[in-house]
Every structure is written in structure tokens, then in C-alpha cells.
Scaffold this motif. Structure first.
Motif: not given
Ligand code: 4AD
Ligand code: MG
Length: 482
Positions: A80-92
Motif C-alpha cells: 500500500g505504500q512505497a516508503v515509510e519512516v523509521i522514527a528516531d525521535t518523536i516529539e509530542i
């Protein structure tokens, strides 16, 4: 505050390091975040290696929350998608309490359009409404592009005006009254003549008369702005505040007007097909699914995208009002007494009649022209009476399948004496329209124009069936909180 928009991220090659910001649509298995920032229909999948993340942060990654994610774009393992992101940091950036979210339409499940309307302040966050409003934006742009490319000038007509362009009296008054000190006449009635710094004014019902002033100097103009009708009609096709596009062309007759209307509509519909396919496909599939749950008779004959293509591929049928009456009187529903409203020469056609002509008889868009003079506005050009002495005017309405009247227009009465007489016949005092009559005094020319209801166009290109669902903030009776 730099960020990559999700629409661009989804088109980028794997390997890039990016920061994306958006609202959480879903968070599955403490591992996959569906992130949306409104730039496009699709979500970006963010993959979280939860063992490496602070639990305190992850607990705030809930549906509806706003977050910022930094990470690497990689080829997606999922479909369903070609790319995705591997998260290093997440900020709320902004939390959203799940208990409270569960009571709103942000909760990811299918909600009825009625419920979405009740929570109109949140409905932009849904896929359906974000698709509708992106398409609405594209249509506004296409309209300006069409007119600009064809040598029209955009004329800003006023919202506050002393004129009643349609002569139908469906106006909202404008007042600057001090409510504690309302001016009264000697008899004690509210002195309406005092309401706008001493002048009687209302919100415009149409920019047409002003557009005529522009066209008889600049040649070709168009207006595009909000217009107001104080008709207390609770239908799926009427609003108290709607947007209208009104081109006006000098040195033109009714045929030129019909040609312009057809060419213009086809252009903007084609523009949607060429530029909004992702959103259109979503709405198309949604409609097909909804239709499959309905009885056969209530389903659309063609689904959304096919309907749009069909309009492009066929000439609009042009017939006179008189011919339309003949067709209706020879129709099966007429003979079987199925029409609710009368069909005889001189009546205003009801929506059941218009729908019959468009959807059953011709099965394509229809332009009806030369209407009885008695049911149309004062400014429309008188035709020669027909063989039976019946009086018509050079008016035209474009009728669309599923919508009914989408455009209303006419050639204007440019003959000074005739117009003066028409004003008298319609009880329009000359001192209300002296400025309008001046265009006929000084170098008058044949000219014509029309009004397109923007929301009715958006209904056609999104397949939405209620006009309240194609304008961000619908104004209908008792509905004006924000
Ligand atoms: O037919 P109407 O009333 O025509 C005019 O106002 C002319 N002055 C236009 C012109 O010749 N320049 O309105 C034009 C279009 C209709 O065909 C319909 O699409 C839309 O405006 N419209 C409405 N849309 C939503 N809610 C309402 N209450 C509407 N009334 C008209
Ligand atoms: Mg009309």
C-alpha cells in the motif's frame, strides 16, 4: 519549524532523512503510526521500535494527537505504500485525551454524515472532508485559471449593497443600529431607511449588476464571491450563504453565453480529473460502496468518475422551455399523474421536472432557454413574442444530473427604453437603478452572463449529495455558530 510535507515524503526516494509533522490517525501494535498532515489523502506510516523509546512519550501517541517525527525514509515492507519512516525521535506537539476523543468523530470508524455535520468543527480531520475541501480548493483555482487564460478580469463586487439584483426580495438587511437606541419612525416602527449610516442596505444576492458595469467597460469580467439569500429553504441544494461565479461578456448574445457556460464547466471538470485523482478515486470508491448498500432504484447510474467523464464526452442538449413543456406533457410520469407539480406553459419548472428531463429523457446535461418572461428577472432581454403571442426572455439554465440547476444566466436587456419599461413593470423605482440604466444610456451593447453556484459544482465533482457537506462552514437556518 522546517518539515517535509507528507505528500512530498511519499514521493521521495528511500534514504532521505526527514522531519514530518502531523496528526495521528492510528497507532497499531505500539509499532505503526498512521500519520496525516492534510497535504494529501494518504497517511505516512511511521515505524516505531518501541523498545528504544521512552514509554512516557509513546503513551501520548494517541489518535488525534499532533506529533513531530524525525527519521529515515526507507522502502516499505508493508503493502500500500512505497516508503515509510523509521522514527528516531518523536516529539509530542499536542496531546489528545483518548477518552475524550472516543466521544468525537476523530475516533477512527465510519460515522454518518449527519454526525459529522454536528461536529463540523472537527470534520476537516476526516478523510472524506479533507478530500472534499482539497477538491474545492482546486476548483476555485481552476476557475480563476480558466478566466485568466481567456482574457477575463476578476472584478470584486460588493457584499454590502443597496440593490436587489434579482428583484426577489430574499435579502438579509445590513445594519449598524445601536441596539439600545434603534431609530424609529414617527409611528414607532423601526426606521429601516436608517440602517447603514442612513441608507437602506442588504447583503448581496448577486454581483451581476455590478459585473455588467465592469463588462461594459472592460469587455469580459467575472466575479467570484459569497452571495446571500434569505430564503428559509431547508433543502439539500440551498444555502443562505453560497459562493457564486458570475462571468459577464460584452458584445455577446445568448448563444455565446451558452457556449461559454458549457466550455467553462467542461474545463473545470476536466481540471479535477487531471489534478485531483487521488481524492476523486477515494470519493468514487466511497460512493460505489454506499450505493451497493442501497436498493437498485436509488443507486447512481454511473459512479462519480464515470459521471464526470460522461459530461466531458457529450454535448449539452439545448432546448427551449416551450419544447421542454411539450416533452414533459408527453412523458409517462405526466400521463400517469406522477408529477406533484403542474406542467403547463408559464409555470416555473420544479425539480422533479428538471430531473426527468436530465436523468430520464436526455440522460445528459441540458440547457433550457427562452423562459416565460413572467417568471424571470427584470434585466433579462425580451424576445419577440412567439406565434401564439407568448412572451419569453433570453434566459438559460444549465441542468445537471443529480444536481438540477447548476447555472442560471441570460442575455441582458440592453435597449434603454425596453429596460425602463421593464423596471416599471417590475415595480423597480428608477432612482434605485439609475446607475444601472446609465450603461444603457452611454454606449449600450448586447451583453450576457451567468451565475454558477460554486457549491453545486463541488457537489457534482465530489458526489456529495448534501450542499452542507461541500462548504466548510454551511450557513443554513439556525446554523451560524462559527
Ligand atoms: O439563478 P440565480 O439566482 O441567478 C442569479 O443570481 C443571476 N444574477 C446570475 C447571473 O446571471 N449573473 O443563481 C445562479 C446560481 C444557480 O444556478 C445555483 O447554482 C446557485 O446560483 N444558487 C444557489 N446555490 C446554493 N444555495 C442557494 N440558495 C442558491 N441560489 C442560487
Ligand atoms: Mg436560477
Amino acid at each position: 519549524m522546517s518539515r517535509t510535507k507528507i505528500i512530498d515524503a511519499l514521493k521521495s526516494a528511500p534514504g532521505e532523512r526527514i522531519t514530518v509533522k502531523g496528526w495521528v490517525r492510528a497507532f497499531r501494535s505500539n509499532r505503526f503510526i498512521a500519520l496525516n498532515d492534510g497535504s494529501c489523502l494518504n497517511n505516512l506510516q511511521v515505524v516505531v521500535d518501541f523498545e528504544n523509546f521512552d514509554e512516557k512519550i509513546l503513551k501520548d501517541v494517541t489518535v488525534g494527537a499532533a506529533i513531530s517525527v524525525e527519521g529515515n525514509l526507507v522502502e516499505s515492507q508493508g503493502k500500500g505504500q512505497a516508503v515509510e519512516v523509521i522514527a528516531d525521535t518523536i516529539e509530542i506537539l499536542g496531546t489528545a485525551n483518548p477518552d475524550e476523543v472516543s466521544k468525537t468523530i476523530l475516533q477512527p470508524k465510519r460515522h454518518s454524515l449527519e454526525l459529522l455535520r454536528e461536529q463540523a468543527h472537527l470534520r476537516f480531520r476526516t478523510q472524506t472532508f479533507s478530500a472534499v475541501f482539497r477538491i474545492r480548493h482546486a476548483m476555485a483555482f481552476a476557475i480563476h485559471k480558466y478566466f485568466n487564460d481567456n482574457g477575463f478580469f476578476y472584478l470584486h463586487s460588493p457584499i454590502i449593497t443597496g440593490s436587489d439584483a434579482e428583484g426577489a426580495g430574499e435579502m438579509f438587511r445590513v445594519t449598524n443600529f445601536d441596539l439600545d437606541n434603534i431609530p424609529r419612525t414617527e409611528e414607532g416602527h423601526i426606521d429601516v431607511k436608517e440602517d447603514f449610516f442612513g441608507k437602506e442596505t442588504n447583503l448581496t444576492v448577486s454581483g451581476q449588476l455590478e459585473a455588467e458595469l465592469g463588462a461594459t467597460a472592460l469587455g469580459q469580467v467575472y466575479t467570484f464571491g459569497p452571495t446571500f439569500r434569505a430564503e428559509n429553504s431547508n433543502t439539500s441544494r440551498h444555502l443562505a450563504e453560497f459562493w457564486m461565479i458570475e462571468p459577464e461578456i460584452a458584445f455577446a448574445d445568448l448563444d455565446d453565453d451558452m457556449d461559454l457556460g458549457e466550455d467553462f464547466l467542461k474545463y473545470v471538470i476536466r481540471y479535477a480529473l487531471e489534478n485531483c485523482m487521488e481524492d476523486l478515486q477515494f470519493l468514487h470508491d466511497r460512493e460505489v460502496k454506499l450505493d451497493s448498500q442501497k436498493p437498485q432504484a436509488e443507486r447512481n447510474e454511473l459512479p462519480l468518475i464515470d459521471r464526470m467523464k460522461f459530461v466531458l464526452e457529450n454535448d449539452f442538449e439545448r432546448i427551449t422551455y416551450t419544447r421542454a413543456i411539450e416533452i414533459l406533457r408527453n412523458s409517462k410520469p405526466y400521463k400517469k399523474n406522477k408529477f406533484k407539480f403542474p406542467v403547463e406553459w408559464g409555470v416555473d419548472l420544479a425539480s422533479e421536472h428538471e430531473r426527468f428531463l436530465v436523468e430520464k429523457h436526455f440522460k445528459k446535461p441540458v440547457i433550457l432557454y427562452n423562459y416565460p418572461a413572467d417568471i424571470k428577472a427584470f434585466y433579462m432581454r425580451n424576445n419577440e413574442p412567439d406565434e401564439e403571442g407568448r412572451k419569453t426572455v433570453a434566459a438559460m439554465d444549465v441542468l445537471f444530473p443529480g444536481i438540477g440547476e447548476i447555472i442560471g444566466g441570460s442575455q441582458r436587456e440592453e435597449r434603454f427604453d425596453v429596460l425602463k419599461q421593464k423596471c416599471a413593470d417590475f415595480n423597480i423605482p428608477e432612482d434605485h437603478v439609475w446607475w444601472y440604466l446609465d450603461t444603457r444610456r452611454f454606449g449600450t451593447v448586447p451583453h450576457a452572463g451567468f451565475g454558477l453556484g460554486f457549491e453545486r459544482l463541488i457537489m457534482f465533482v465530489t458526489g456529495m449529495t448534501n450542499i452542507r457537506d461541500v462548504i466548510p462552514f454551511p450557513r443554513t437556518p439556525k446554523n451560524a455558530e462559527f
